[in-house]
Each structure stands twice: as structure tokens, then as C-alpha cells.
Design an enzyme around this catalytic site. Structure first.
Site, PDB file in Angstrom:
ATOM      1  N   TYR A  54      37.157  -1.714  20.725  1.00 21.94           N
ATOM      2  CA  TYR A  54      36.378  -1.003  21.766  1.00 21.94           C
ATOM      3  C   TYR A  54      36.612  -2.101  22.934  1.00 21.94           C
ATOM      4  O   TYR A  54      36.685  -3.428  22.784  1.00 21.94           O
ATOM      5  CB  TYR A  54      34.919  -1.194  21.323  1.00 21.94           C
ATOM      6  CG  TYR A  54      33.862  -0.997  22.414  1.00 21.94           C
ATOM      7  CD1 TYR A  54      33.665   0.242  22.967  1.00 21.94           C
ATOM      8  CD2 TYR A  54      33.285  -2.067  23.031  1.00 21.94           C
ATOM      9  CE1 TYR A  54      32.934   0.337  24.183  1.00 21.94           C
ATOM     10  CE2 TYR A  54      32.464  -2.060  24.133  1.00 21.94           C
ATOM     11  CZ  TYR A  54      32.261  -0.734  24.670  1.00 21.94           C
ATOM     12  OH  TYR A  54      31.316  -0.513  25.700  1.00 21.94           O
ATOM     13  N   GLY A  61      31.072   1.518  26.956  1.00 19.91           N
ATOM     14  CA  GLY A  61      30.181   2.353  26.652  1.00 19.91           C
ATOM     15  C   GLY A  61      30.391   3.874  26.448  1.00 19.91           C
ATOM     16  O   GLY A  61      31.031   4.200  25.372  1.00 19.91           O
TER      17      GLY A  61
END
Length: 524
Positions: A54, A61
Site C-alpha cells: 500500500y 486511500g
């Protein structure tokens, strides 16, 4: 300039973070640098293996469903800082930003955030050379950490935005050049490591806990002097009361108040066993209007009140000190076990709840201060002192009448800020952040409450010092604690004879109360 070194498994305390916020340097031991380097190497191996990580090989997000080629790493990291640099409102203070930078450095130095050592070194260099980015106060919900304020700090490291440098505001690029530092070009996980975490709320909360501790001690001193002015009873301060109600804070407060007052000749001594009723009291009848055997709650219940404040403050400090030591970004890397953990350590609920608790606790300090001021200025309750403790009793002067009204206004001001921030969750970020903590709002509001409380205690200090003089001063038998407080106040503000504007005295005293060094003479 003093230097604080972070080595081994240790962390910083709130008080050390405050020292850094006031100018001390922060240094990392070699073992910390080794941990940072080991984690960076682990991330590079994952990137080379084209793993899904990530914020490194994905978008951010709700856009994390976008996979990003590693060749775009620098643009991805730069874009993160740019889109988050959207704060507004007044600037955080320079001291607050220094505390935030130090808190972020401590987290990154744990070696689980995969920041490059050169990026962390730049953060430390800016902190230690006092090149401090200017950060708008508003823009974070304290959920994915403090993205917006930390992004503004990172923007400054990148040579953009404004910074404080040697007493003036400069463009960041110009200041970095003057300091001999190269702007950051973030890559890998640099930007995400710098902006993702609870360091803003934690840094501010650390400063709050230190300031609250000092104002609590000042409140003890003021309460003691107040009791002396009203010929209070020492009985209410006896340690035996705390032994029967074993809250640690109450035991602390009983002893602290007793230490402040025990050499006073103005307080009523303890009589054990209690005195007998008058021998001439007729059987079956009552005799009215005799001396009260105990005081109003502002003095009699002071150990219980101040003790509860102490326990709440200790809880706040424990939470903050743990959070300073915590690793709070996402994802986190464990090079030893080869794990990459995606989770929510950035969620600032601990700080939010603790800051709300401290905020309302500070408001109770204000309420008690205002009630002490009200009683000591009211001629119907202040044991013969002049109305509003005016210095010239000739009917022309009003003494502290205006200051007493300001004290009331300050309490009202603080009470309007009493609704908990930690329950104000508003879903955001395309409902990715569907619950948020508002921890930074809670910490900021607590800092504002401390400012107002400092002003209120400044008013009380002026009034009680006036009462000290009207009662005869040191020769009248006041405690050493009261004499020390009076002496410290008079170094800043003269006694009140003819009416004069008091705003300047109040502000100057309250500003001294916010400075650890200048505060020392006011404390026992």
C-alpha cells in the site's frame, strides 16, 4: 544547547519532547540507524520482487485498487505530499511543530516504517538547525494519522512552502540552501512514512501534559494561599483522609497541600479529639451563630478535586508517553520475520480520549479558580478584606472588580469548548475513513484551554497576592509557599492601589506560566 540521544529500545518522555520543542537537539544512536537501514533494504527487496504494498505500489486511500509500477515511485510519493498539503486556519506554534517533528523522528527511528536514512536525517537536521516548516492548524481528522499537518512539514523538507529560520519567515528552498541542506526528493515509502501517523496529536499532547502539570502545581500553591487568607482548617488536608479513600492523586494532593500550608500560622490547627461543646449550653437547646467547624468546598474539598485532576493528568501522560514510543504509520515492516502488516496503528483514538479527558479536567481547575476569586473578592464572604481587594479604601477605586468579571468570562469561554472531540466522527475519504478520531482537534483544543487557564490563574495570582499584602504580608504568619508566590508575582506586577489597567499584568504573568523556566519561581 543540550542534546537528547535515542538509543536501544528506549523512547522519549513527554518532558524530553518538551525540551526538544524548546530547543534541545535530538540525536539517534547507531543501533537506531542500523534498524532504519535494515528496514529500507527489506522494502527494496519487496519492490524488486514487485510485491503489492500500500502506498508504494498502489494508490492511496480508496484508490488503493490502483496498482502503480515501481518506476513511478517518486511521482507517487510527491503527489501524496502535494494533495495532502491543504491545511487552513492559523499556524501551529513553532514549539508545537518542533514537538511534532521530534515525535515523528522517534517513530521512524524504530525501524519499521521503511523510510530511507537520508530522509530521516534531513528531518533531524532541520529540527536540530531550527529550520521549522510553518503548518496550518486545521485539516486533519486524526484517522489515518495526521496526514495534513505532517504533509506540510514534509513539504518544507522538499523545499516548498514557508519555514521559520533564524527568527524570520523564509521560503523553504531558500532556508535549506542557507542551512547547507539538500531538499528531499521522496521515493520508496519516504513521503508515506513521514505523513502517516499520530505524531501531530502526540507532539501537541506531550506539550499539554507538561504545561498541565505545572498549572496543577500552581493551583496547589494558590489554593493554599486562599485558605490562609480565609483562616481555613488544616484538618481537611490531613493524610488520614486519603488513606480512607485510596486514590493515588488524592494522596498526592493531601500531601502537596499540607506541604504548602504546614508552616502557616494563619490556618486553624487540628484539634484531636474535637473540642467540647460549651459547658453552659442549656440541656435540650441549641445555640446559633457559632464559628463554623469546617470550610466551604473550595478549600475543604481541594484535596479531592486536585487529586482527581492529578489522576487524570497521570492517565493522559501515560497514554502520550506510550504513543511517543509507538510506530503508527501504514503499512509496517518487520524485517526479522519478513512480514509486511497493513493495519490501523495510525488511528488516534487513544490520544483523542485522553486529550478530551484532560481538557475537561483543566476546565474544573478553572471553575475552582473562579470560585476562589469570587469568594475572596466578595466582602460578605472574605473575612474582612475590602471589596474586590481594592488597595485604596476610599470609594473611588474598584480594585479587581473588572478582573473578577474577566475570570468569569474565561470560564464561560472554556466551557463552550467542553464537548468531546473524540465523539465527533464524520466519515470522509469516499467513506474509506468511515470512522475518525478527531484526536488532533482534541489536542489543539486542550492547548487552547491551557492558554485560557493560564490567564485565569494569572488573575487569581494577582488577587491573592494583593490579599497577602492587605493581611500584613510575611510578618503576618503566612506560609513560605505563599511568600514565595507573592515574591514571584511582584517581580512582574506591582500591587494595586489606585485603579489601573490590568490587562498587561495579566498577559505578562500568563506568558510566564507557559514557560517552564520562568514558571519555576511560582511553584513550591
Amino acid at each position: 544547547m543540550t542534546s537528547i540521544q535515542l538509543t536501544g529500545a528506549g523512547s522519549l518522555t513527554s518532558h524530553q519532547l518538551e525540551a526538544i520543542s524548546l530547543g534541545s537537539r535530538l540525536q539517534l544512536g547507531e543501533d537506531r540507524w542500523q534498524a532504519v537501514e535494515q528496514c529500507r533494504v527489506f522494502l527494496e527487496q519487496l519492490i524488486d520482487d514487485k510485491r503489492r504494498i500500500y502506498g508504494v505500489t498502489t494508490g492511496y486511500g480508496p484508490l488503493a485498487n490502483t496498482y502503480v509500477d515501481t518506476a513511478a515511485s517518486a511521482r507517487l510519493q510527491q503527489g501524496l505530499v502535494y494533495h495532502l498539503s491543504s491545511g487552513t486556519g492559523p499556524l501551529l506554534s513553532k514549539q508545537q511543530v518542533r514537538a511534532i517533528m521530534a515525535a515523528r523522528a522517534v517513530t521512524l527511528a524504530r525501524g519499521h516504517s521503511a523510510i530511507r536514512p537520508e530522509a530521516l536525517q534531513l528531518l533531524l537536521d532541520c529540527l536540530n538547525q531550527d529550520l521549522i516548516p510553518q503548518v496550518p492548524a486545521i485539516g486533519t481528522v486524526g484517522a489515518s494519522g495526521d496526514l495534513t499537518p505532517l504533509a506540510h512539514i514534509t513539504l518544507g523538507l522538499m523545499g516548498q512552502g514557508d519555514v521559520w529560520w533564524q527568527g524570520e519567515t523564509l521560503n523553504a528552498a531558500q532556508a535549506l540552501e542557507k542551512a547547507g541542506l539538500q531538499p528531499l526528493n521522496p521515493e520508496g515509502k519516504d513521503a508515506l512514512a513521514l505523513v502517516n501517523g499520530t505524531s501531530a496529536m502526540t507532539g501537541m499532547a506531550a506539550l499539554n501534559t507538561c504545561q498541565a502539570e505545572r498549572l496543577l502545581k500552581l493551583s496547589v500553591t494558590l489554593t493554599g494561599l486562599y485558605g490562609e487568607l480565609l483562616s481555613g482548617h488544616l484538618e481537611a488536608l490531613q493524610p488520614g483522609l486519603a488513606e480512607l479513600r485510596p486514590h493515588p492523586g488524592q494522596a498526592w494532593a493531601q500531601q502537596a497541600l499540607l506541604n504548602a500550608c504546614q508552616d502557616s500560622q494563619l490556618l486553624q490547627q487540628v484539634e484531636q479529639p474535637p473540642p467540647r461543646l460549651p459547658a453552659d449550653l442549656p440541656e435540650g437547646e441549641a445555640r446559633h451563630h457559632q464559628p463554623l467547624p469546617q470550610d466551604a468546598y473550595t478549600f475543604r474539598c481541594a484535596p479531592q478535586h486536585l487529586g482527581a485532576v492529578k489522576d487524570t493528568l497521570d492517565f493522559h501522560q501515560q497514554v502520550v508517553d506510550r504513543e511517543i514510543h509507538a510506530v503508527t504509520d501504514n503499512p509496517l515492516f518487520l524485517p526479522e520475520s519478513g512480514e509486511v502488516l497493513h493495519g490501523g496503528n495510525f488511528f488516534g483514538q487513544h490520544i483523542a480520549l485522553a486529550a478530551d479527558a484532560l481538557n475537561n479536567t483543566l476546565i474544573t481547575l478553572a471553575v475552582h479558580s473562579e470560585r476562589r476569586i469570587a469568594r475572596i473578592t466578595d466582602p460578605s464572604m472574605n473575612h474582612g478584606l475590602p471589596p474586590f481587594l481594592r488597595g485604596n479604601n476610599n470609594g473611588l477605586h474598584s480594585g479587581f472588580m473588572g478582573a473578577q468579571v474577566t475570570a468569569t468570562a474565561l470560564v464561560a469561554e472554556m466551557r463552550t469548548q467542553a464537548s468531546p472531540a473524540s465523539i465527533q466522527s464524520i466519515a470522509t475519504n469516499a467513506n474509506n475513513q468511515d470512522v475518525v478520531t478527531m484526536g488532533t482537534l482534541a489536542a489543539r483544543r486542550c492547548a487552547t484551554t491551557l492558554e485560557r487557564l493560564s490567564e485565569l490563574l494569572a488573575i487569581e495570582s494577582l488577587i491573592l497576592s494583593q490579599g497577602y499584602e492587605l493581611k500584613g504580608g510575611a510578618s503576618a504568619g503566612f506560609s513560605k509557599s505563599a511568600t514565595q508566590l507573592h515574591r514571584a508575582v511582584r517581580k512582574t506586577a506591582d500591587g494595586l492601589t489606585d485603579d489601573r489597567p490590568l490587562a498587561g499584568d495579566i498577559q505578562q504573568l500568563s506568558q510566564q506560566f507557559t514557560n517552564p523556566t520562568l514558571m519555576a519561581p511560582f511553584l513550591t
